[in-house]
Design an enzyme around this catalytic site. Structure first.
Site, PDB file in Angstrom:
ATOM      1  N   MET A 188      62.734  52.080  66.798  1.00 60.05           N
ATOM      2  CA  MET A 188      61.786  52.208  65.711  1.00 60.05           C
ATOM      3  C   MET A 188      62.384  51.739  64.408  1.00 60.05           C
ATOM      4  O   MET A 188      61.681  51.368  63.483  1.00 60.05           O
ATOM      5  CB  MET A 188      61.327  53.656  65.564  1.00 60.05           C
ATOM      6  CG  MET A 188      60.210  53.865  64.570  1.00 60.05           C
ATOM      7  SD  MET A 188      59.715  55.597  64.434  1.00 60.05           S
ATOM      8  CE  MET A 188      61.038  56.243  63.408  1.00 60.05           C
ATOM      9  N   GLY A 189      63.728  51.707  64.287  1.00 56.18           N
ATOM     10  CA  GLY A 189      64.356  51.363  63.029  1.00 56.18           C
ATOM     11  C   GLY A 189      65.376  50.254  63.150  1.00 56.18           C
ATOM     12  O   GLY A 189      65.930  49.999  64.227  1.00 56.18           O
TER      13      GLY A 189
ATOM     14  N   VAL B 241      68.873  49.166  61.197  1.00 55.83           N
ATOM     15  CA  VAL B 241      69.838  49.800  60.312  1.00 55.83           C
ATOM     16  C   VAL B 241      70.784  48.753  59.711  1.00 55.83           C
ATOM     17  O   VAL B 241      71.315  47.895  60.427  1.00 55.83           O
ATOM     18  CB  VAL B 241      70.647  50.879  61.061  1.00 55.83           C
ATOM     19  CG1 VAL B 241      71.676  51.512  60.143  1.00 55.83           C
ATOM     20  CG2 VAL B 241      69.711  51.943  61.629  1.00 55.83           C
TER      21      VAL B 241
ATOM     22  N   LYS C 187      67.862  52.188  56.439  1.00 53.45           N
ATOM     23  CA  LYS C 187      67.129  52.099  57.692  1.00 53.45           C
ATOM     24  C   LYS C 187      65.728  51.575  57.402  1.00 53.45           C
ATOM     25  O   LYS C 187      64.939  52.218  56.713  1.00 53.45           O
ATOM     26  CB  LYS C 187      67.065  53.475  58.367  1.00 53.45           C
ATOM     27  CG  LYS C 187      66.386  53.465  59.724  1.00 53.45           C
ATOM     28  CD  LYS C 187      66.484  54.843  60.379  1.00 53.45           C
ATOM     29  CE  LYS C 187      65.851  54.857  61.762  1.00 53.45           C
ATOM     30  NZ  LYS C 187      65.970  56.184  62.409  1.00 53.45           N
TER      31      LYS C 187
ATOM     32  N   ASP D 175      65.489  65.028  70.509  1.00 47.96           N
ATOM     33  CA  ASP D 175      66.111  63.815  71.032  1.00 47.96           C
ATOM     34  C   ASP D 175      67.636  63.878  70.908  1.00 47.96           C
ATOM     35  O   ASP D 175      68.281  62.891  70.572  1.00 47.96           O
ATOM     36  CB  ASP D 175      65.579  62.585  70.289  1.00 47.96           C
ATOM     37  CG  ASP D 175      65.813  61.286  71.068  1.00 47.96           C
ATOM     38  OD1 ASP D 175      65.948  61.349  72.308  1.00 47.96           O
ATOM     39  OD2 ASP D 175      65.869  60.208  70.435  1.00 47.96           O
TER      40      ASP D 175
END
Length: 445
Positions: free
Chosen positions: A1-2, A4, A19, A116
């Site tokens: 999703m990101g 960095v 991020k 998670d």
């Protein structure tokens, strides 16, 4: 999703991590969900102020892309360390896991569940401190503006560390984080994930249906008590699992030992730095007011005594679920050291049964009573007062789905002249209930 990036804050002249939100190749609806999840992660991480969580410096949008500016962590992820080392020293695993428990304790008190936890989301710094990363899947049941955001038809998370209740019902709570941490500890100690499969579905099916492999089969030098603790964290039913991060933290501390340097990763324990000096003072402050936290309390026998006292305290407070979990750990530990038919092992098993009875787990209690009666008969004989007390307890309850013929099988005739003796140590089920009930009632009144 990101995505960095390493960066530098020009205003304050400090290293940072930036991020950026990265969308999958899907439609606008999914992009909206990801944007809200990204914003939620930013707010959750900022909301949780703890030394084990990276600090959030800023959040915003640049050229239509959302970004999060965070503290830069100088260290290595446990996933990378595991790939390099194969498996990690027992003392370091216990130390790192205890630090994660400290973060979970703060998160759970703030009504946050990480969801998670895994080696890839844990960073080990040169000082030996651990940072917990990526709260992007966290749930905050008590904060409506930080509520869970998921996409229909998508199971968010990593199957190898998902608890059975998440897989079956998408239900998450503190016990789910404890399960994920148990999977992580298992992997760090053995170098293998407890559940693997050809597909994510295979892994999730094993999480729900199969028992984790015993750690000592892979690595015999792992302490018996640590193996028992990890397996306790990996119980399938959340109500039977250790769900309190504070309890797991305390149970891990006796195994924090022999912390040798990890070359290129962790400095020598004798090397002085600002973080360690600060931690040393705080430790001495806490030890001054709470002697069981001192190094002397980490001796094997003393540690077991502390665990027993902790279980007794939970029992007195009416928290029978946590008490049962610790008593079960003690029973398994004592059985491994002194044999399954040792008097201490039978004592702790009796206390587990007591807790299950007070919790209303009648089927489980009846099954455990049958085994206890058999073992007490082998050790003490059918006429011993402890065996008789258990048989009487079993007969009086007549609960669950135990067949009448099974009850009769385990209730042989009691001699009429049998002396009624009482155990000074309250080792049988009936005595234990009688001794503890007044404390439980007083605490609740």
């Amino acid at each position: 999703m990101g995505e960095v990036w390493f960066g530098r804050d020009n205003r304050l002249d400090r290293p940072v991590v930036v991020k950026f939100l990265q969308f999958p190749a899907t439609g606008n609806k999914v992009e909206d969900v990801y944007t809200r999840r990204f914003l939620r992660e930013s707010r959750i991480t900022a909301h949780l102020e703890h030394p084990g969580v990276p600090a959030v410096y800023d959040v915003g949008t640049h050229k239509g892309r959302s970004y999060l500016v965070m503290q830069r962590i100088r260290g290595v992820s446990l996933r990378t360390l595991l790939a390099e080392e194969g498996r990690l020293p027992v003392g370091w695993v216990a130390a790192m896991a205890a630090q994660v428990c400290a973060v979970l304790s703060a998160a759970h008190r703030a009504s946050l569940v990480h969801r998670d936890l895994k080696p890839g989301n844990l960073m080990l710094e040169p000082e030996g401190t651990v940072k917990v990363l990526d709260f992007g899947l966290a749930v905050a049941p008590a904060l409506t503006d930080l509520s869970r955001i998921t996409m229909t038809g998508h199971m968010m998370g990593t199957p190898e560390y998902m608890s059975p209740e998440r897989i079956e019902a998408n239900v998450s709570g503190p016990a789910s984080d404890i399960y994920a941490l148990g999977c992580t500890i298992h992997e760090l100690l053995t170098g293998r994930r407890p559940f693997v499969g050809a597909t994510p579905f295979d892994v999730m099916n094993k999480q729900v249906r199969e028992e984790p492999p015993p750690l000592r089969f892979v690595r015999p030098e792992i302490p018996v008590g640590l193996e028992a603790l990890v397996l306790e964290m990996l119980r399938k039913r959340p109500e039977e699992r250790l769900a309190d991060a504070d309890v797991v933290h305390q149970l891990l501390l006796p195994f924090v030992d022999d912390l040798k340097p990890i070359p290129g990763v962790v400095d020598s324990p004798t090397a002085s730095n600002g973080v360690r000096l600060y931690a040393r003072v705080v430790s001495q402050m806490l030890a001054a007011g709470h002697r069981p936290a001192t190094v002397g309390a980490l001796a094997e026998g003393h540690a077991m005594t502390l665990r027993s006292e902790q279980a007794d305290a939970y029992f007195a407070d009416g928290d029978y679920r946590q008490a049962a979990a610790i008593y079960r750990l003690l029973a398994e530990d004592v059985a491994a050291r002194y044999g399954p038919l040792s008097e201490r092992a039978l004592t702790y098993r009796s206390r587990v049964v007591t807790c299950h009875g007070l919790l209303g787990l009648t089927d489980q209690m009846s099954e455990e009573l049958v085994g206890l009666i058999d073992d007490h008969t082998k050790v003490f004989g059918a006429s011993d007062h402890r065996t008789v007390q258990l048989r009487r307890q079993f007969g009086l309850r007549r609960m669950g789905r135990v067949a009448r013929d099974e009850v009769a099988e385990h209730q042989p005739a009691v001699p009429a002249d049998l002396p009624r003796r009482q155990s000074a140590e309250a080792t049988d089920l009936n005595d234990f209930v009688i001794l503890r009930k007044p404390f439980r009632l007083n605490r609740r009144s």
